[in-house]
Scaffold this motif. Structure first.
Motif, PDB file in Angstrom:
ATOM      1  N   SER A 198     -33.697  31.894  13.325  1.00  0.00           N
ATOM      2  CA  SER A 198     -32.707  32.896  13.185  1.00  0.00           C
ATOM      3  C   SER A 198     -33.387  34.165  12.604  1.00  0.00           C
ATOM      4  CB  SER A 198     -31.645  32.563  12.065  1.00  0.00           C
ATOM      5  OG  SER A 198     -30.746  31.630  12.500  1.00  0.00           O
ATOM      6  N   ARG A 199     -34.575  33.759  11.921  1.00  0.00           N
ATOM      7  CA  ARG A 199     -35.379  34.983  11.331  1.00  0.00           C
ATOM      8  C   ARG A 199     -36.009  35.939  12.518  1.00  0.00           C
ATOM      9  NH1 ARG A 199     -33.730  36.959   6.972  1.00  0.00           N
ATOM     10  NH2 ARG A 199     -33.509  35.602   5.355  1.00  0.00           N
ATOM     11  N   SER A 200     -36.104  35.050  13.817  1.00  0.00           N
ATOM     12  CA  SER A 200     -36.790  35.867  14.679  1.00  0.00           C
ATOM     13  C   SER A 200     -35.646  36.589  15.642  1.00  0.00           C
ATOM     14  CB  SER A 200     -37.529  35.145  15.850  1.00  0.00           C
ATOM     15  OG  SER A 200     -36.457  34.071  16.443  1.00  0.00           O
ATOM     16  N   TYR A 201     -34.481  36.132  15.144  1.00  0.00           N
ATOM     17  CA  TYR A 201     -33.013  36.717  16.073  1.00  0.00           C
ATOM     18  C   TYR A 201     -32.654  37.798  15.010  1.00  0.00           C
ATOM     19  CZ  TYR A 201     -29.074  36.587  18.969  1.00  0.00           C
ATOM     20  OH  TYR A 201     -28.009  36.759  19.891  1.00  0.00           O
ATOM     21  N   THR A 202     -33.455  38.630  14.266  1.00  0.00           N
ATOM     22  CA  THR A 202     -33.130  39.574  13.304  1.00  0.00           C
ATOM     23  C   THR A 202     -33.624  41.025  13.504  1.00  0.00           C
ATOM     24  OG1 THR A 202     -32.662  37.612  11.817  1.00  0.00           O
ATOM     25  CG2 THR A 202     -32.743  39.900  10.817  1.00  0.00           C
ATOM     26  N   HIS A 203     -33.100  41.755  13.436  1.00  0.00           N
ATOM     27  CA  HIS A 203     -33.637  43.430  13.561  1.00  0.00           C
ATOM     28  C   HIS A 203     -34.709  43.266  12.014  1.00  0.00           C
ATOM     29  CE1 HIS A 203     -29.510  44.122  15.061  1.00  0.00           C
ATOM     30  NE2 HIS A 203     -30.138  44.453  15.931  1.00  0.00           N
ATOM     31  N   ILE A 204     -35.823  44.108  12.263  1.00  0.00           N
ATOM     32  CA  ILE A 204     -36.749  44.117  11.205  1.00  0.00           C
ATOM     33  C   ILE A 204     -35.814  45.001  10.140  1.00  0.00           C
ATOM     34  CG2 ILE A 204     -38.745  44.286  12.493  1.00  0.00           C
ATOM     35  CD1 ILE A 204     -39.085  47.195  12.236  1.00  0.00           C
ATOM     36  N   PHE A 205     -35.040  45.740  10.023  1.00  0.00           N
ATOM     37  CA  PHE A 205     -34.170  46.359   9.104  1.00  0.00           C
ATOM     38  C   PHE A 205     -33.344  45.195   8.541  1.00  0.00           C
ATOM     39  CE2 PHE A 205     -31.873  47.820  12.819  1.00  0.00           C
ATOM     40  CZ  PHE A 205     -30.573  47.256  12.445  1.00  0.00           C
ATOM     41  N   GLY A 206     -33.144  44.118   8.869  1.00  0.00           N
ATOM     42  CA  GLY A 206     -32.176  43.208   8.603  1.00  0.00           C
ATOM     43  C   GLY A 206     -32.975  41.939   7.899  1.00  0.00           C
ATOM     44  N   THR A 207     -34.312  42.065   7.764  1.00  0.00           N
ATOM     45  CA  THR A 207     -34.845  40.928   7.121  1.00  0.00           C
ATOM     46  C   THR A 207     -34.542  40.606   5.861  1.00  0.00           C
ATOM     47  OG1 THR A 207     -36.634  42.391   6.414  1.00  0.00           O
ATOM     48  CG2 THR A 207     -37.002  41.109   8.450  1.00  0.00           C
ATOM     49  N   GLY A 208     -33.617  41.356   4.920  1.00  0.00           N
ATOM     50  CA  GLY A 208     -33.217  41.102   3.540  1.00  0.00           C
ATOM     51  C   GLY A 208     -31.664  40.471   3.832  1.00  0.00           C
ATOM     52  N   PHE A 209     -31.327  39.973   4.915  1.00  0.00           N
ATOM     53  CA  PHE A 209     -30.007  39.418   5.075  1.00  0.00           C
ATOM     54  C   PHE A 209     -30.179  37.984   4.633  1.00  0.00           C
ATOM     55  CE2 PHE A 209     -27.131  36.829   7.896  1.00  0.00           C
ATOM     56  CZ  PHE A 209     -25.847  37.345   7.114  1.00  0.00           C
ATOM     57  N   GLY A 210     -29.399  37.336   3.929  1.00  0.00           N
ATOM     58  CA  GLY A 210     -29.424  35.902   3.323  1.00  0.00           C
ATOM     59  C   GLY A 210     -29.033  34.914   4.416  1.00  0.00           C
ATOM     60  N   TYR A 211     -29.806  34.620   5.203  1.00  0.00           N
ATOM     61  CA  TYR A 211     -29.541  33.376   6.188  1.00  0.00           C
ATOM     62  C   TYR A 211     -29.302  32.150   5.404  1.00  0.00           C
ATOM     63  CZ  TYR A 211     -30.211  36.150  10.304  1.00  0.00           C
ATOM     64  OH  TYR A 211     -29.935  36.836  11.394  1.00  0.00           O
ATOM     65  N   GLY A 212     -28.524  31.144   5.644  1.00  0.00           N
ATOM     66  CA  GLY A 212     -28.125  29.959   5.251  1.00  0.00           C
ATOM     67  C   GLY A 212     -28.605  28.557   5.974  1.00  0.00           C
ATOM     68  N   TYR A 213     -29.537  29.271   7.010  1.00  0.00           N
ATOM     69  CA  TYR A 213     -29.910  28.057   7.787  1.00  0.00           C
ATOM     70  C   TYR A 213     -30.911  28.734   8.626  1.00  0.00           C
ATOM     71  CZ  TYR A 213     -24.802  26.330   7.586  1.00  0.00           C
ATOM     72  OH  TYR A 213     -23.652  26.198   7.176  1.00  0.00           O
ATOM     73  N   SER A 214     -31.832  27.706   9.167  1.00  0.00           N
ATOM     74  CA  SER A 214     -32.944  27.948   9.721  1.00  0.00           C
ATOM     75  C   SER A 214     -32.498  28.456  11.368  1.00  0.00           C
ATOM     76  CB  SER A 214     -34.070  27.160   9.865  1.00  0.00           C
ATOM     77  OG  SER A 214     -34.582  26.661   8.648  1.00  0.00           O
ATOM     78  N   PHE A 215     -31.527  27.611  11.888  1.00  0.00           N
ATOM     79  CA  PHE A 215     -30.931  28.149  13.127  1.00  0.00           C
ATOM     80  C   PHE A 215     -29.585  28.041  13.059  1.00  0.00           C
ATOM     81  CE2 PHE A 215     -34.741  25.973  14.165  1.00  0.00           C
ATOM     82  CZ  PHE A 215     -35.408  26.372  15.271  1.00  0.00           C
ATOM     83  N   CYS A 216     -29.028  29.317  12.698  1.00  0.00           N
ATOM     84  CA  CYS A 216     -27.560  29.700  12.415  1.00  0.00           C
ATOM     85  C   CYS A 216     -26.498  29.385  13.304  1.00  0.00           C
ATOM     86  CB  CYS A 216     -27.673  30.969  11.819  1.00  0.00           C
ATOM     87  SG  CYS A 216     -28.610  31.491  10.628  1.00  0.00           S
ATOM     88  N   PRO A 217     -25.294  28.667  12.778  1.00  0.00           N
ATOM     89  CA  PRO A 217     -24.249  28.543  13.800  1.00  0.00           C
ATOM     90  C   PRO A 217     -23.453  29.835  13.740  1.00  0.00           C
ATOM     91  CG  PRO A 217     -23.709  27.758  11.297  1.00  0.00           C
ATOM     92  CD  PRO A 217     -25.260  28.157  11.459  1.00  0.00           C
ATOM     93  N   GLY A 218     -22.820  29.794  14.890  1.00  0.00           N
ATOM     94  CA  GLY A 218     -22.154  30.922  15.515  1.00  0.00           C
ATOM     95  C   GLY A 218     -21.276  31.877  14.170  1.00  0.00           C
ATOM     96  N   ALA A 219     -20.770  31.138  13.389  1.00  0.00           N
ATOM     97  CA  ALA A 219     -20.091  32.091  12.456  1.00  0.00           C
ATOM     98  C   ALA A 219     -21.169  32.947  11.463  1.00  0.00           C
ATOM     99  CB  ALA A 219     -19.269  31.152  11.418  1.00  0.00           C
ATOM    100  N   GLU A 220     -22.136  32.171  11.303  1.00  0.00           N
ATOM    101  CA  GLU A 220     -23.484  32.861  10.438  1.00  0.00           C
ATOM    102  C   GLU A 220     -24.077  34.104  11.139  1.00  0.00           C
ATOM    103  OE1 GLU A 220     -25.512  32.912   6.500  1.00  0.00           O
ATOM    104  OE2 GLU A 220     -23.569  32.009   7.565  1.00  0.00           O
ATOM    105  N   ASN A 221     -24.139  34.051  12.710  1.00  0.00           N
ATOM    106  CA  ASN A 221     -24.659  34.909  13.392  1.00  0.00           C
ATOM    107  C   ASN A 221     -23.553  36.284  13.301  1.00  0.00           C
ATOM    108  OD1 ASN A 221     -27.174  33.484  14.132  1.00  0.00           O
ATOM    109  ND2 ASN A 221     -25.618  32.382  15.662  1.00  0.00           N
ATOM    110  N   LYS A 222     -22.431  35.896  13.555  1.00  0.00           N
ATOM    111  CA  LYS A 222     -21.270  36.803  13.440  1.00  0.00           C
ATOM    112  C   LYS A 222     -21.471  37.886  12.084  1.00  0.00           C
ATOM    113  CE  LYS A 222     -17.307  38.465  15.216  1.00  0.00           C
ATOM    114  NZ  LYS A 222     -16.996  39.562  13.753  1.00  0.00           N
ATOM    115  N   ARG A 223     -21.650  36.835  11.133  1.00  0.00           N
ATOM    116  CA  ARG A 223     -21.763  37.386   9.742  1.00  0.00           C
ATOM    117  C   ARG A 223     -22.706  38.258   9.632  1.00  0.00           C
ATOM    118  NH1 ARG A 223     -23.638  36.521   4.657  1.00  0.00           N
ATOM    119  NH2 ARG A 223     -25.046  34.839   5.130  1.00  0.00           N
ATOM    120  N   TYR A 224     -23.840  37.981  10.290  1.00  0.00           N
ATOM    121  CA  TYR A 224     -24.908  38.934  10.201  1.00  0.00           C
ATOM    122  C   TYR A 224     -24.530  40.312  10.860  1.00  0.00           C
ATOM    123  CZ  TYR A 224     -29.431  41.452  11.615  1.00  0.00           C
ATOM    124  OH  TYR A 224     -30.269  42.333  11.739  1.00  0.00           O
TER     125      TYR A 224
END
Length: 340
Positions: A198-224
């Protein structure tokens, strides 16, 4: 901090020695190695021997001995305790000329000199490293007369919208769905998740987003994606439930004629430039299988999973074992009567 997942600076001030040590039990030793070297320049860390090992679905370099892993965690704990006891103030990233070597120590791989800038950008130390910087700021009235249309609010569309906003360029985003996220707004099949870290699937301006998983489920990706739209106040620029039908360049006026279809019906808008963030993973491509049109039971593509589908007690046949099938089949098997 990066060394303790989910432990913020404020929480660190209240953390006991045991809490710090317990949290570090789950930290990646190689990540600790890179961060500690960057912050301290510790020669013992630099000299640590590595060996190849299978990590998840790829081979990576790891410390050769368990004693080395223990040493890294001990050094990290000592650093954090010292940082906590000093008041946990602002923490410098350390010498920038050390970053390339620190990244090599974290990854276990050599980084070519001409790739260093990319790796440093990916750290997100400067979240706007890839943003537009005007060589000469255009006059305000000239900017106001220039308009951009962006198509889609997935990863690319939201990024384009934010960059236009930061540059002061007027823009409108057209999104055919009722919410942001593109394919992550539309897909809802059981077990859906991102198949890249998930960290590689993030804009560099979004590195402060608090992911709950290393490989996020769909709902977590939508939340991002929701977080990006809300954090950077992009929603006022987005026209939802509106699909771009055609684009036509008018040479005489130097403008795009953009036919859109939305709640008010079809209409044409004009813009100086168009940026398309339309992906290719949200349009179902059904194979031509003999007898499929005569099949009497319900059937659908994973990207069109029915919201009201009850899988309990049903018999399912799944065609394909790519990423979607690999994610979905185990979840289906938990509740379905039978899965083939």
């Amino acid at each position: 901090m990066g060394m303790i997942d989910g432990l913020a600076r404020v929480e660190l001030l209240e953390a006991s020695d045991d809490m710090i040590e317990d949290a570090l039990e789950h930290a990646d030793p190689m990540v600790l190695r890179g961060i500690l070297y960057q912050l301290t320049g510790d020669a013992e860390i630099a000299a640590m021997e590595l060996v190849p090992a299978g990590v998840g679905f790829y081979e990576a370099m790891v410390p050769a001995r368990e004693e080395d892993v223990a040493l890294l965690r001990e050094k990290a704990a000592d650093f954090l305790k010292m940082y906590r006891d000093s008041g946990a103030g602002e923490l410098s990233i350390g010498p920038k000329e050390r970053l390339r070597m620190s990244l090599e120590f974290a990854s276990g791989e050599d980084i070519a000199e001409d790739e260093t800038q990319l790796y440093v950008e990916e750290l997100g130390l400067n979240p706007w490293a890839r943003s537009l910087v005007w060589k000469q700021e255009p006059p305000t009235d000239r900017l106001a007369q220039f308009s951009v249309v962006i198509i889609g609010t997935g990863m690319a569309g939201l990024n384009a919208a934010l960059q236009m906003k930061r540059a002061g360029i007027p823009f409108t985003v057209f999104e055919k769905n009722s919410g942001v996220g593109g394919t992550w707004h539309e897909n809802r099949y059981p077990g859906i998740r991102v198949d890249s870290p998930s960290r590689s699937y993030t804009h560099i301006f979004g590195t402060g987003f608090g992911y709950g998983y290393s490989f996020c489920p769909g709902a977590e990706n939508k939340r991002y994606f929701e977080w990006v739209a809300d954090t950077f106040a992009l929603r006022d620029h987005i026209v939802f439930n509106t699909e771009v039908q055609t684009l036509r360049w008018d040479e005489e006026s130097g403008l795009w004629d953009i036919c859109i279809d939305g709640p008010s019906g079809r209409q044409v808008v004009r813009a100086n430039a168009v940026m398309t963030g339309v992906g290719f993973l949200n349009r179902a491509r059904l194979p031509e299988i003999e007898g499929m049109t005569e099949f009497q039971g319900p059937s659908w593509h994973t990207s069109r999973w029915p919201q009201d589908c009850d899988i309990k007690g049903k018999r399912f046949a799944v065609i394909g074992t790519g990423s979607s099938g690999y994610q979905m089949i185990p979840d289906l098997a938990l509740e379905a009567k039978h899965v083939t």
